[in-house]
Design a protein around this motif. Structure first.
Motif, PDB file in Angstrom:
ATOM      1  N   ILE A   1      -6.261  -0.956   2.980  1.00  0.00           N
ATOM      2  CA  ILE A   1      -6.603   0.441   2.697  1.00  0.00           C
ATOM      3  C   ILE A   1      -7.702   0.925   3.637  1.00  0.00           C
ATOM      4  O   ILE A   1      -7.690   2.076   4.087  1.00  0.00           O
TER       5      ILE A   1
ATOM      6  N   LEU B   1      -2.012   5.882  -3.987  1.00  0.00           N
ATOM      7  CA  LEU B   1      -2.616   5.811  -2.670  1.00  0.00           C
ATOM      8  C   LEU B   1      -1.972   6.798  -1.709  1.00  0.00           C
ATOM      9  O   LEU B   1      -2.652   7.431  -0.904  1.00  0.00           O
TER      10      LEU B   1
ATOM     11  N   VAL C   1       0.824  -1.204   0.000  1.00  0.00           N
ATOM     12  CA  VAL C   1       0.000   0.000   0.000  1.00  0.00           C
ATOM     13  C   VAL C   1       0.857   1.252   0.000  1.00  0.00           C
ATOM     14  O   VAL C   1       0.663   2.170  -0.805  1.00  0.00           O
TER      15      VAL C   1
END
Length: 287
Positions: free
Chosen positions: A257, A71, A65
């Protein structure tokens, strides 16, 4: 002296604790499952072997991530939108609520009616989009921050707090001492409105951090996407939005997430909790 509880009251209290304990578990267990999935290997997550505890503990999801530029950009964008939007929202609402709380403000009646009407009547989605377009806010940060940054409900809550918790005589005394309206606002109203200001800050933080609809409607540039918009794409499309080819990894990264996007609110909320409870009840006080 504290009044002793009767047998019936004790039974009621115990039953109430059990009921709310069960309700709390119904909300808490799914969150534990999400956390457990985020710390498990992708294969175990997709296989459905994860309950409320991680299976084959792994930090690969978190490493992946934070390795994704989109992101990380979304996370930083959300922090910026939340910070700037909170300052603007709370400032505008306080500036609007203060004159509406003044007894000597003759136009407050008609303004209150107009504000309340906006809670029930709106232009609709298409006229709002046209307005945002004509204001040249499409594909800008202001399309996320400005629309909806002033809540009539919050203004009413702040006005009620000022009229019910701050004696009007203090404003009159400050006026006798030479303060103007803006001076009264800065030196009397703001210092004594700390609890409600903190509540409004919490409302604003939660609202901006969780908001993805404005970005969905008005933002096309992926560099301006907030984290919730990136997360929404991932959860809805399920088409490798993370840029990976491993379907299992993409599925597991969704849980990661969700945890990452929830951390800021989980960190902030405890500091505002006691003021949040007061803000919830103050709206019911007649001012």
């Amino acid at each position: 002296m504290n009044r002793k509880s009767t047998g019936g009251e004790l039974v009621f209290d115990i039953a109430l604790m059990i009921i709310f304990g069960i309700i709390g578990l119904l909300f808490f267990i799914p969150f534990l499952h999400v956390i457990a999935c985020s710390f498990s290997t992708p294969t175990e997550v997709v296989s459905g072997n994860v309950g409320i505890f991680p299976v084959k503990f792994s930090l690969e999801g978190y490493k992946n991530v934070f390795a994704k530029e989109s992101l990380l950009t979304g996370f930083l964008n959300s922090l910026f939108y939340t910070g700037l939007g909170t300052v603007i929202q709370v400032s505008l609402q306080m500036l609007c609520a203060y004159p509406l709380s003044r007894k000597d403000f003759k136009a407050k009646g008609i303004i209150n009616v107009i504000l309340v009407l906006t809670m029930f009547i709106s232009g609709g989605m298409i006229p709002t989009y046209i307005l945002i377009s004509q204001l040249h806010m499409l594909n800008t940060i202001w399309a996320i921050i400005i629309p909806g940054c002033v809540s009539v409900f919050n203004i009413i809550v702040i006005r009620t707090y000022i009229t019910s918790s701050i004696p009007y005589e203090l404003q009159e005394a400050a006026k006798i001492d030479g303060c103007g309206d803006f001076g009264i606002f800065l030196r009397v109203i703001l210092p004594l409105s700390k609890p409600i200001i903190l509540v409004m800050i919490l409302y604003a933080i939660v609202g901006y951090w969780n908001n993805y609809f404005n970005a969905l409607m008005y933002i096309q540039d992926s560099e301006l996407f907030p984290l919730q918009r990136v997360l929404q794409d991932l959860l809805i499309t399920n088409s490798g939005a993370l840029g990976g080819t491993d379907i299992n990894a993409n599925e597991q990264l969704k849980y990661v997430i969700i945890v990452v996007s929830s951390i800021p609110l989980l960190v902030v909320y405890p500091f505002f909790q006691k003021y949040f409870e007061k803000g919830v009840t103050i709206g019911g006080v007649k001012g």
